[in-house]
Design a protein around this motif. Structure first.
Motif, PDB file in Angstrom:
ATOM      1  N   HIS A  67      35.796  33.493  44.562  1.00  0.00           N
ATOM      2  CA  HIS A  67      36.161  32.081  44.414  1.00  0.00           C
ATOM      3  C   HIS A  67      37.383  31.854  45.307  1.00  0.00           C
ATOM      4  CE1 HIS A  67      33.843  31.653  40.595  1.00  0.00           C
ATOM      5  NE2 HIS A  67      34.201  32.913  40.421  1.00  0.00           N
ATOM      6  N   ARG A  68      37.371  30.767  46.088  1.00  0.00           N
ATOM      7  CA  ARG A  68      38.511  30.473  46.973  1.00  0.00           C
ATOM      8  C   ARG A  68      39.017  29.051  46.733  1.00  0.00           C
ATOM      9  NH1 ARG A  68      35.092  33.310  50.685  1.00  0.00           N
ATOM     10  NH2 ARG A  68      35.995  35.365  51.060  1.00  0.00           N
ATOM     11  N   ARG A  69      40.336  28.941  46.681  1.00  0.00           N
ATOM     12  CA  ARG A  69      40.963  27.630  46.522  1.00  0.00           C
ATOM     13  C   ARG A  69      40.517  26.691  47.639  1.00  0.00           C
ATOM     14  NH1 ARG A  69      45.154  25.870  43.670  1.00  0.00           N
ATOM     15  NH2 ARG A  69      45.834  27.950  43.120  1.00  0.00           N
ATOM     16  N   GLN A  70      40.483  27.181  48.878  1.00  0.00           N
ATOM     17  CA  GLN A  70      40.113  26.346  50.030  1.00  0.00           C
ATOM     18  C   GLN A  70      38.717  25.740  49.887  1.00  0.00           C
ATOM     19  OE1 GLN A  70      40.597  28.987  53.391  1.00  0.00           O
ATOM     20  NE2 GLN A  70      42.441  27.883  54.003  1.00  0.00           N
ATOM     21  N   GLN A  71      37.867  26.362  49.110  1.00  0.00           N
ATOM     22  CA  GLN A  71      36.507  25.868  48.913  1.00  0.00           C
ATOM     23  C   GLN A  71      36.331  25.285  47.514  1.00  0.00           C
ATOM     24  OE1 GLN A  71      35.325  29.578  50.166  1.00  0.00           O
ATOM     25  NE2 GLN A  71      35.300  28.982  52.310  1.00  0.00           N
ATOM     26  N   ASN A  72      37.438  24.736  46.976  1.00  0.00           N
ATOM     27  CA  ASN A  72      37.430  24.092  45.662  1.00  0.00           C
ATOM     28  C   ASN A  72      36.923  25.034  44.570  1.00  0.00           C
ATOM     29  OD1 ASN A  72      38.146  21.838  44.151  1.00  0.00           O
ATOM     30  ND2 ASN A  72      36.066  21.041  44.148  1.00  0.00           N
ATOM     31  N   TRP A  73      37.228  26.315  44.713  1.00  0.00           N
ATOM     32  CA  TRP A  73      36.891  27.356  43.750  1.00  0.00           C
ATOM     33  C   TRP A  73      35.387  27.555  43.573  1.00  0.00           C
ATOM     34  CZ3 TRP A  73      40.748  30.413  43.362  1.00  0.00           C
ATOM     35  CH2 TRP A  73      42.054  29.925  43.340  1.00  0.00           C
ATOM     36  N   GLN A  74      34.596  27.080  44.512  1.00  0.00           N
ATOM     37  CA  GLN A  74      33.147  27.291  44.439  1.00  0.00           C
ATOM     38  C   GLN A  74      32.837  28.775  44.620  1.00  0.00           C
ATOM     39  OE1 GLN A  74      30.958  24.890  47.189  1.00  0.00           O
ATOM     40  NE2 GLN A  74      29.140  24.955  45.918  1.00  0.00           N
ATOM     41  N   ALA A  75      31.960  29.302  43.790  1.00  0.00           N
ATOM     42  CA  ALA A  75      31.659  30.735  43.800  1.00  0.00           C
ATOM     43  C   ALA A  75      30.733  31.112  44.945  1.00  0.00           C
ATOM     44  CB  ALA A  75      31.009  31.134  42.482  1.00  0.00           C
ATOM     45  N   VAL A  76      31.048  32.241  45.573  1.00  0.00           N
ATOM     46  CA  VAL A  76      30.161  32.891  46.531  1.00  0.00           C
ATOM     47  C   VAL A  76      29.751  34.206  45.875  1.00  0.00           C
ATOM     48  CG1 VAL A  76      29.976  33.950  48.808  1.00  0.00           C
ATOM     49  CG2 VAL A  76      31.287  31.843  48.520  1.00  0.00           C
ATOM     50  N   SER A  77      28.465  34.347  45.592  1.00  0.00           N
ATOM     51  CA  SER A  77      27.970  35.530  44.891  1.00  0.00           C
ATOM     52  C   SER A  77      27.227  36.430  45.868  1.00  0.00           C
ATOM     53  CB  SER A  77      27.050  35.103  43.750  1.00  0.00           C
ATOM     54  OG  SER A  77      26.634  36.225  43.024  1.00  0.00           O
ATOM     55  N   LEU A  78      27.626  37.691  45.923  1.00  0.00           N
ATOM     56  CA  LEU A  78      27.014  38.669  46.814  1.00  0.00           C
ATOM     57  C   LEU A  78      26.362  39.758  45.975  1.00  0.00           C
ATOM     58  CD1 LEU A  78      30.113  38.999  49.139  1.00  0.00           C
ATOM     59  CD2 LEU A  78      28.088  37.599  49.573  1.00  0.00           C
ATOM     60  N   VAL A  79      25.084  40.041  46.235  1.00  0.00           N
ATOM     61  CA  VAL A  79      24.375  41.056  45.452  1.00  0.00           C
ATOM     62  C   VAL A  79      23.593  42.043  46.318  1.00  0.00           C
ATOM     63  CG1 VAL A  79      24.216  39.631  43.371  1.00  0.00           C
ATOM     64  CG2 VAL A  79      22.395  39.529  45.077  1.00  0.00           C
ATOM     65  N   GLU A  80      23.376  41.715  47.558  1.00  0.00           N
ATOM     66  CA  GLU A  80      22.622  42.610  48.446  1.00  0.00           C
ATOM     67  C   GLU A  80      23.535  43.701  48.992  1.00  0.00           C
ATOM     68  OE1 GLU A  80      19.359  42.515  49.021  1.00  0.00           O
ATOM     69  OE2 GLU A  80      19.225  40.818  47.632  1.00  0.00           O
ATOM     70  N   PRO A  81      23.099  44.956  49.009  1.00  0.00           N
ATOM     71  CA  PRO A  81      23.927  46.040  49.537  1.00  0.00           C
ATOM     72  C   PRO A  81      24.383  45.810  50.983  1.00  0.00           C
ATOM     73  CG  PRO A  81      22.055  46.939  48.369  1.00  0.00           C
ATOM     74  CD  PRO A  81      21.840  45.453  48.454  1.00  0.00           C
ATOM     75  N   SER A  82      23.607  45.066  51.752  1.00  0.00           N
ATOM     76  CA  SER A  82      23.973  44.805  53.147  1.00  0.00           C
ATOM     77  C   SER A  82      24.955  43.641  53.290  1.00  0.00           C
ATOM     78  CB  SER A  82      22.717  44.515  53.970  1.00  0.00           C
ATOM     79  OG  SER A  82      22.057  43.363  53.463  1.00  0.00           O
ATOM     80  N   ALA A  83      25.210  42.907  52.205  1.00  0.00           N
ATOM     81  CA  ALA A  83      26.146  41.780  52.256  1.00  0.00           C
ATOM     82  C   ALA A  83      27.558  42.280  52.519  1.00  0.00           C
ATOM     83  CB  ALA A  83      26.094  41.005  50.944  1.00  0.00           C
ATOM     84  N   ILE A  84      28.312  41.464  53.210  1.00  0.00           N
ATOM     85  CA  ILE A  84      29.703  41.792  53.529  1.00  0.00           C
ATOM     86  C   ILE A  84      30.620  40.926  52.669  1.00  0.00           C
ATOM     87  CG2 ILE A  84      31.468  41.883  55.346  1.00  0.00           C
ATOM     88  CD1 ILE A  84      29.103  43.738  55.911  1.00  0.00           C
ATOM     89  N   ALA A  85      31.466  41.567  51.881  1.00  0.00           N
ATOM     90  CA  ALA A  85      32.460  40.856  51.079  1.00  0.00           C
ATOM     91  C   ALA A  85      33.690  40.630  51.955  1.00  0.00           C
ATOM     92  CB  ALA A  85      32.819  41.647  49.837  1.00  0.00           C
ATOM     93  N   GLU A  86      34.017  39.356  52.179  1.00  0.00           N
ATOM     94  CA  GLU A  86      35.179  38.993  52.984  1.00  0.00           C
ATOM     95  C   GLU A  86      36.325  38.658  52.039  1.00  0.00           C
ATOM     96  OE1 GLU A  86      34.366  36.113  56.076  1.00  0.00           O
ATOM     97  OE2 GLU A  86      32.255  36.711  56.050  1.00  0.00           O
ATOM     98  N   PHE A  87      37.290  39.552  51.988  1.00  0.00           N
ATOM     99  CA  PHE A  87      38.473  39.336  51.164  1.00  0.00           C
ATOM    100  C   PHE A  87      39.557  38.747  52.062  1.00  0.00           C
ATOM    101  CE2 PHE A  87      36.214  43.040  49.355  1.00  0.00           C
ATOM    102  CZ  PHE A  87      35.882  42.503  48.122  1.00  0.00           C
ATOM    103  N   GLU A  88      39.572  37.414  52.159  1.00  0.00           N
ATOM    104  CA  GLU A  88      40.482  36.728  53.083  1.00  0.00           C
ATOM    105  C   GLU A  88      41.943  37.021  52.770  1.00  0.00           C
ATOM    106  OE1 GLU A  88      39.440  32.589  53.041  1.00  0.00           O
ATOM    107  OE2 GLU A  88      37.539  32.951  54.082  1.00  0.00           O
TER     108      GLU A  88
END
Length: 76
Positions: free
Chosen positions: A40-61
């Motif tokens: 969840h990011r403040r810049q995106q009005n706390w809208q959730a980005v859900s990642l579940v695929e092993p190939s997905a990249i989690a971006e920890f800004e």
């Protein structure tokens, strides 16, 4: 990381409380028993980005790092 006993609290109550902290820009929930990272990011009005695929990249800004879920969950 989430534990089964605290998952509901972490996903709801803590999130609602933490997002009131003016300097908090990112709230991340990492499941411990399955590949799932929710960002969840403040810049995106706390809208959730859900990642579940092993190939997905989690971006920890806030940390300025990117990690594939396959690395986060290596050995699971």
């Amino acid at each position: 990381m989430l534990s089964p006993a605290t998952e509901a609290i972490d996903r709801r109550e803590k999130f609602l409380n933490y997002r009131t902290i003016p300097t908090l820009g990112e709230y991340v929930v990492v499941a411990q028993d399955r590949p799932e990272v929710v960002i969840h990011r403040r810049q995106q009005n706390w809208q959730a980005v859900s990642l579940v695929e092993p190939s997905a990249i989690a971006e920890f800004e806030s940390l300025k790092i990117n990690l594939p879920l396959s690395e986060i969950y290596e050995g699971l």
